[in-house]
Design an enzyme around this catalytic site. Structure first.
Site, PDB file in Angstrom:
ATOM      1  N   GLU A 168      50.347 -10.205  12.152  1.00 17.31           N
ATOM      2  CA  GLU A 168      51.171  -9.776  11.011  1.00 17.31           C
ATOM      3  C   GLU A 168      52.648 -10.148  11.169  1.00 17.31           C
ATOM      4  O   GLU A 168      53.294 -10.551  10.209  1.00 17.31           O
ATOM      5  CB  GLU A 168      51.070  -8.255  10.819  1.00 17.31           C
ATOM      6  CG  GLU A 168      51.907  -7.800   9.636  1.00 17.31           C
ATOM      7  CD  GLU A 168      51.923  -6.300   9.403  1.00 17.31           C
ATOM      8  OE1 GLU A 168      51.250  -5.560  10.129  1.00 17.31           O
ATOM      9  OE2 GLU A 168      52.635  -5.886   8.479  1.00 17.31           O
ATOM     10  N   ILE A 182      50.635  -2.857  14.737  1.00 17.53           N
ATOM     11  CA  ILE A 182      50.637  -1.452  14.297  1.00 17.53           C
ATOM     12  C   ILE A 182      50.210  -1.473  12.835  1.00 17.53           C
ATOM     13  O   ILE A 182      50.931  -1.979  11.980  1.00 17.53           O
ATOM     14  CB  ILE A 182      52.019  -0.771  14.436  1.00 17.53           C
ATOM     15  CG1 ILE A 182      52.418  -0.683  15.916  1.00 17.53           C
ATOM     16  CG2 ILE A 182      51.975   0.632  13.814  1.00 17.53           C
ATOM     17  CD1 ILE A 182      53.686   0.141  16.173  1.00 17.53           C
ATOM     18  N   ASP A 183      49.018  -0.986  12.595  1.00 21.32           N
ATOM     19  CA  ASP A 183      48.532  -0.884  11.222  1.00 21.32           C
ATOM     20  C   ASP A 183      48.843   0.536  10.761  1.00 21.32           C
ATOM     21  O   ASP A 183      48.544   1.495  11.476  1.00 21.32           O
ATOM     22  CB  ASP A 183      47.031  -1.150  11.215  1.00 21.32           C
ATOM     23  CG  ASP A 183      46.451  -1.054   9.811  1.00 21.32           C
ATOM     24  OD1 ASP A 183      47.133  -1.445   8.854  1.00 21.32           O
ATOM     25  OD2 ASP A 183      45.312  -0.585   9.685  1.00 21.32           O
ATOM     26  N   LYS A 223      40.829   4.889   8.920  1.00 23.13           N
ATOM     27  CA  LYS A 223      39.850   5.274   7.881  1.00 23.13           C
ATOM     28  C   LYS A 223      38.484   4.638   8.156  1.00 23.13           C
ATOM     29  O   LYS A 223      37.449   5.259   7.962  1.00 23.13           O
ATOM     30  CB  LYS A 223      40.344   4.859   6.486  1.00 23.13           C
ATOM     31  CG  LYS A 223      41.528   5.684   6.007  1.00 23.13           C
ATOM     32  CD  LYS A 223      41.893   5.375   4.561  1.00 23.13           C
ATOM     33  CE  LYS A 223      42.729   4.127   4.414  1.00 23.13           C
ATOM     34  NZ  LYS A 223      44.050   4.141   5.036  1.00 23.13           N
ATOM     35  N   THR A 247      52.171   1.405   9.649  1.00 23.98           N
ATOM     36  CA  THR A 247      53.487   1.669  10.255  1.00 23.98           C
ATOM     37  C   THR A 247      54.101   2.949   9.679  1.00 23.98           C
ATOM     38  O   THR A 247      54.776   3.694  10.393  1.00 23.98           O
ATOM     39  CB  THR A 247      54.419   0.460  10.043  1.00 23.98           C
ATOM     40  OG1 THR A 247      53.723  -0.700  10.490  1.00 23.98           O
ATOM     41  CG2 THR A 247      55.700   0.587  10.849  1.00 23.98           C
ATOM     42  N   SER A 296      46.153   3.706   7.694  1.00 23.18           N
ATOM     43  CA  SER A 296      45.649   2.646   8.594  1.00 23.18           C
ATOM     44  C   SER A 296      44.123   2.492   8.612  1.00 23.18           C
ATOM     45  O   SER A 296      43.400   3.200   7.912  1.00 23.18           O
ATOM     46  CB  SER A 296      46.137   2.859  10.032  1.00 23.18           C
ATOM     47  OG  SER A 296      45.315   3.787  10.722  1.00 23.18           O
ATOM     48  N   ASP A 299      56.030  -2.586  16.545  1.00 21.70           N
ATOM     49  CA  ASP A 299      55.186  -3.635  15.957  1.00 21.70           C
ATOM     50  C   ASP A 299      55.433  -4.973  16.670  1.00 21.70           C
ATOM     51  O   ASP A 299      54.497  -5.673  17.077  1.00 21.70           O
ATOM     52  CB  ASP A 299      55.493  -3.835  14.462  1.00 21.70           C
ATOM     53  CG  ASP A 299      55.331  -2.570  13.614  1.00 21.70           C
ATOM     54  OD1 ASP A 299      56.015  -1.573  13.900  1.00 21.70           O
ATOM     55  OD2 ASP A 299      54.528  -2.578  12.668  1.00 21.70           O
ATOM     56  N   HIS A 354      49.606   2.063  -2.004  1.00 23.25           N
ATOM     57  CA  HIS A 354      48.670   1.138  -1.351  1.00 23.25           C
ATOM     58  C   HIS A 354      47.323   1.083  -2.056  1.00 23.25           C
ATOM     59  O   HIS A 354      46.596   0.107  -1.914  1.00 23.25           O
ATOM     60  CB  HIS A 354      48.461   1.524   0.123  1.00 23.25           C
ATOM     61  CG  HIS A 354      49.681   1.324   0.960  1.00 23.25           C
ATOM     62  ND1 HIS A 354      49.717   1.619   2.302  1.00 23.25           N
ATOM     63  CD2 HIS A 354      50.912   0.862   0.649  1.00 23.25           C
ATOM     64  CE1 HIS A 354      50.918   1.346   2.779  1.00 23.25           C
ATOM     65  NE2 HIS A 354      51.663   0.886   1.794  1.00 23.25           N
ATOM     66  N   ASP A 389      44.165  -6.464   8.147  1.00 20.27           N
ATOM     67  CA  ASP A 389      44.013  -5.072   7.729  1.00 20.27           C
ATOM     68  C   ASP A 389      42.562  -4.672   7.510  1.00 20.27           C
ATOM     69  O   ASP A 389      42.283  -3.497   7.243  1.00 20.27           O
ATOM     70  CB  ASP A 389      44.801  -4.818   6.441  1.00 20.27           C
ATOM     71  CG  ASP A 389      46.284  -4.687   6.721  1.00 20.27           C
ATOM     72  OD1 ASP A 389      46.621  -4.081   7.755  1.00 20.27           O
ATOM     73  OD2 ASP A 389      47.093  -5.193   5.927  1.00 20.27           O
ATOM     74  N   ASP A 420      46.784  -6.883  13.893  1.00 19.25           N
ATOM     75  CA  ASP A 420      47.791  -6.013  13.278  1.00 19.25           C
ATOM     76  C   ASP A 420      48.278  -5.123  14.415  1.00 19.25           C
ATOM     77  O   ASP A 420      47.579  -4.215  14.855  1.00 19.25           O
ATOM     78  CB  ASP A 420      47.167  -5.182  12.146  1.00 19.25           C
ATOM     79  CG  ASP A 420      48.239  -4.502  11.311  1.00 19.25           C
ATOM     80  OD1 ASP A 420      49.353  -4.312  11.825  1.00 19.25           O
ATOM     81  OD2 ASP A 420      47.943  -4.169  10.153  1.00 19.25           O
ATOM     82  N   ARG A 449      39.395   1.531  -1.716  1.00 17.72           N
ATOM     83  CA  ARG A 449      40.774   1.035  -1.756  1.00 17.72           C
ATOM     84  C   ARG A 449      40.891   0.050  -2.908  1.00 17.72           C
ATOM     85  O   ARG A 449      40.496  -1.103  -2.785  1.00 17.72           O
ATOM     86  CB  ARG A 449      41.069   0.339  -0.432  1.00 17.72           C
ATOM     87  CG  ARG A 449      42.495  -0.146  -0.256  1.00 17.72           C
ATOM     88  CD  ARG A 449      42.645  -0.858   1.068  1.00 17.72           C
ATOM     89  NE  ARG A 449      44.007  -1.193   1.345  1.00 17.72           N
ATOM     90  CZ  ARG A 449      44.859  -0.400   1.994  1.00 17.72           C
ATOM     91  NH1 ARG A 449      44.462   0.763   2.464  1.00 17.72           N
ATOM     92  NH2 ARG A 449      46.092  -0.781   2.183  1.00 17.72           N
TER      93      ARG A 449
HETATM   94  N1  A2P Z   1      52.040  -2.492  -1.257  1.00 20.45           N
HETATM   95  C1  A2P Z   1      51.006  -2.398  -0.420  1.00 20.45           C
HETATM   96  N2  A2P Z   1      49.756  -2.244  -0.920  1.00 20.45           N
HETATM   97  C2  A2P Z   1      48.712  -2.136  -0.098  1.00 20.45           C
HETATM   98  N3  A2P Z   1      48.821  -2.183   1.255  1.00 20.45           N
HETATM   99  C3  A2P Z   1      50.034  -2.341   1.791  1.00 20.45           C
HETATM  100  C4  A2P Z   1      51.192  -2.458   0.994  1.00 20.45           C
HETATM  101  N4  A2P Z   1      52.270  -2.586   1.801  1.00 20.45           N
HETATM  102  C5  A2P Z   1      51.795  -2.577   3.072  1.00 20.45           C
HETATM  103  N5  A2P Z   1      50.455  -2.426   3.073  1.00 20.45           N
HETATM  104  C6  A2P Z   1      49.571  -2.400   4.233  1.00 20.45           C
HETATM  105  O1  A2P Z   1      48.533  -1.474   3.977  1.00 20.45           O
HETATM  106  C7  A2P Z   1      48.055  -0.965   5.201  1.00 20.45           C
HETATM  107  C8  A2P Z   1      48.183   0.492   5.371  1.00 20.45           C
HETATM  108  O2  A2P Z   1      47.728   1.049   4.272  1.00 20.45           O
HETATM  109  P1  A2P Z   1      47.025   2.414   4.383  1.00 20.45           P
HETATM  110  O3  A2P Z   1      47.583   3.140   5.536  1.00 20.45           O
HETATM  111  O4  A2P Z   1      47.404   2.948   3.080  1.00 20.45           O
HETATM  112  O5  A2P Z   1      45.570   2.085   4.547  1.00 20.45           O
HETATM  113  C9  A2P Z   1      48.900  -1.515   6.206  1.00 20.45           C
HETATM  114  O6  A2P Z   1      48.294  -2.649   6.680  1.00 20.45           O
HETATM  115  C10 A2P Z   1      50.158  -1.841   5.503  1.00 20.45           C
HETATM  116  O7  A2P Z   1      50.825  -2.670   6.302  1.00 20.45           O
HETATM  117  P2  A2P Z   1      51.335  -2.230   7.802  1.00 20.45           P
HETATM  118  O8  A2P Z   1      50.339  -2.792   8.772  1.00 20.45           O
HETATM  119  O9  A2P Z   1      52.620  -2.904   7.841  1.00 20.45           O
HETATM  120  O10 A2P Z   1      51.433  -0.730   7.855  1.00 20.45           O
HETATM  121 MG    MG Z   2      51.129  -3.670  10.731  1.00 17.21          MG
HETATM  122 MG    MG Z   3      48.290  -3.231   8.422  1.00 15.12          MG
HETATM  123 MG    MG Z   4      53.551  -4.078   8.367  1.00 18.56          MG
END
Ligand code: A2P
Ligand code: MG
Ligand code: MG
Ligand code: MG
Length: 354
Positions: A71, A147-148, A264, A150, A261, A48, A237, A291, A145, A278
């Site tokens: 991010e 790495i979306d 989707k 992670t 990420s 990241d 999430h 995001d 972002d 979502r």
């Molecule tokens: N508690 C949370 N609720 C919703 N989204 C979150 C939460 N914590 C991190 N995220 C972020 O949600 C996204 C991924 O969600 P999903 O894969 O479920 O769609 C990512 O951007 C992730 O950050 P990150 O970019 O750090 O991975």
């Molecule tokens: Mg990220």
């Molecule tokens: Mg993200």
């Molecule tokens: Mg993150």
């Protein structure tokens, strides 16, 4: 075709491509102590940080006046502890190696990028911190972002490198690189690695990460009974049970496709899933602009509609967060309204969701 944002598009594609290459290198060599847990309990890896260093370096050279909302920041990299020192030097090495590659941009030399140019450790750390811009309703700004998803990245599943250009609160350009997404949805075991590019008013396309086989993407009109739901893997999430309830209202019988990420949004844009829903869980988490910015434009340019769960447009002009929005509903234009109605019905049954 109008050439609006042609240079931005080219630079954004080159930057995302480079970061995608870096993430694959990191995944293959990631060792245990190269992952940290952030204050919000989410993971962050050397991937990241170094991907943000690479993309921000490229953007800052090509567009020195543009602020960036990224991010990550270097808080956890600048300390004197052995952990910080080790992490910092890995991030610097990875970013240096990645930036030494060919970018394939004509103006590379002029911008001080490419194999002949070096970047000092402090320049690379400062590049990461170019991402601390607070955002707002006026002017040009990028959002990244690196790495979306992670958690998906760490599992070897879906993740995405996501970059968007916002001008006066409107997303004008979005690029999403998905190193683990199948190029052809009907061949899940076929070649992987796709990039999705959308420019407002100019449509949306998919190509391989190297740029091969560009092809427009369009959300198809799904026959009744053929719809399915795209949702997060992580139940924390977004609420899976709420999505089930909405699916029942819509008469959807197919099981949901779970994916980490903004992949989707990419899947939705090419018809590999009909609805992305979502709804916030109970944690009080507020969605971040990086995001959703590129994914939202991709959906719109692929002929879809995206709003929050109350039918309001996503507001990218309120800073780093989508502060006034509540969840996300994205679908083809003939389906979106039905989904919103089903969300309303489901939430009336299941307070306090909407
Ligand atoms: N508690 C949370 N609720 C919703 N989204 C979150 C939460 N914590 C991190 N995220 C972020 O949600 C996204 C991924 O969600 P999903 O894969 O479920 O769609 C990512 O951007 C992730 O950050 P990150 O970019 O750090 O991975
Ligand atoms: Mg990220
Ligand atoms: Mg993200
Ligand atoms: Mg993150």
């Amino acid at each position: 075709m109008s050439l609006f944002f042609a240079t931005e598009r080219q630079v954004a594609i080159a930057a995302v491509r480079r970061a995608c290459g870096l993430t694959s290198t990191v995944f293959n060599k990631l060792i245990k102590n190269e992952t940290l847990t952030k204050g919000d309990k989410s993971p962050v890896t050397v991937g990241d940080f170094s991907a943000q260093a690479v993309v921000n370096t490229i953007l800052s050279r090509a567009f020195p006046d543009d602020p960036i909302i990224g991010e990550e920041d270097t808080k956890d990299l600048r300390g004197d502890s052995p952990e910080s020192t080790a992490l910092r030097s890995r991030v610097i090495d990875l970013a240096t190696e990645s930036l030494a590659g060919e970018l394939g941009l004509g103006e590379m030399e002029e911008w001080g990028l490419g194999p002949k140019h070096t970047h000092t450790p402090s320049q690379l750390l400062d590049a990461i911190d170019r991402g601390t811009y607070s955002g707002g309703a006026v002017g040009r700004m990028w959002t990244l972002d690196p790495i979306d998803g992670t958690k998906g990245f760490l599992r070897g599943e879906q993740f995405a490198v996501c970059l968007a250009l916002i001008v006066d609160a409107k997303v004008q350009l979005g690029v999403i690189g998905c190193p683990n997404l199948s190029q052809d949805a009907s061949k899940p075991d076929g070649p992987k690695g796709c990039m999705f590019v959308a420019v407002r008013g100019q449509g949306a396309e998919q190509m391989s990460i190297s740029g091969a086989n560009p092809a427009p993407v369009k959300i198809p009109v799904f026959p009744d009974g053929d719809l399915n739901m795209l949702e997060s893997v992580e139940a924390a999430h977004s609420s899976h049970s709420f999505n089930d309830r909405v699916s029942r209202h819509l008469g959807i019988t197919r099981s949901p496709t779970r994916m980490d990420s903004q992949a989707k949004y990419c899947a939705l844009s090419r018809g590999d899933g009909g609805i992305y829903l979502r709804l916030p869980g109970t944690s009080g988490y507020v969605e971040k602009i990086w995001d959703h910015a590129p994914g939202s434009l991709l959906v719109e340019e692929a002929g879809g509609v995206i709003t929050d769960a109350r039918g309001l447009p996503l507001n990218f002009g309120l800073g780093r967060e989508l502060r006034e929005n509540h969840g996300v509903v994205a679908a083809g234009k003939f389906v979106h309204e039905k989904v919103l109605a089903a969300v309303k019905e489901a939430s009336e049954e299941e307070k306090p969701n909407v």
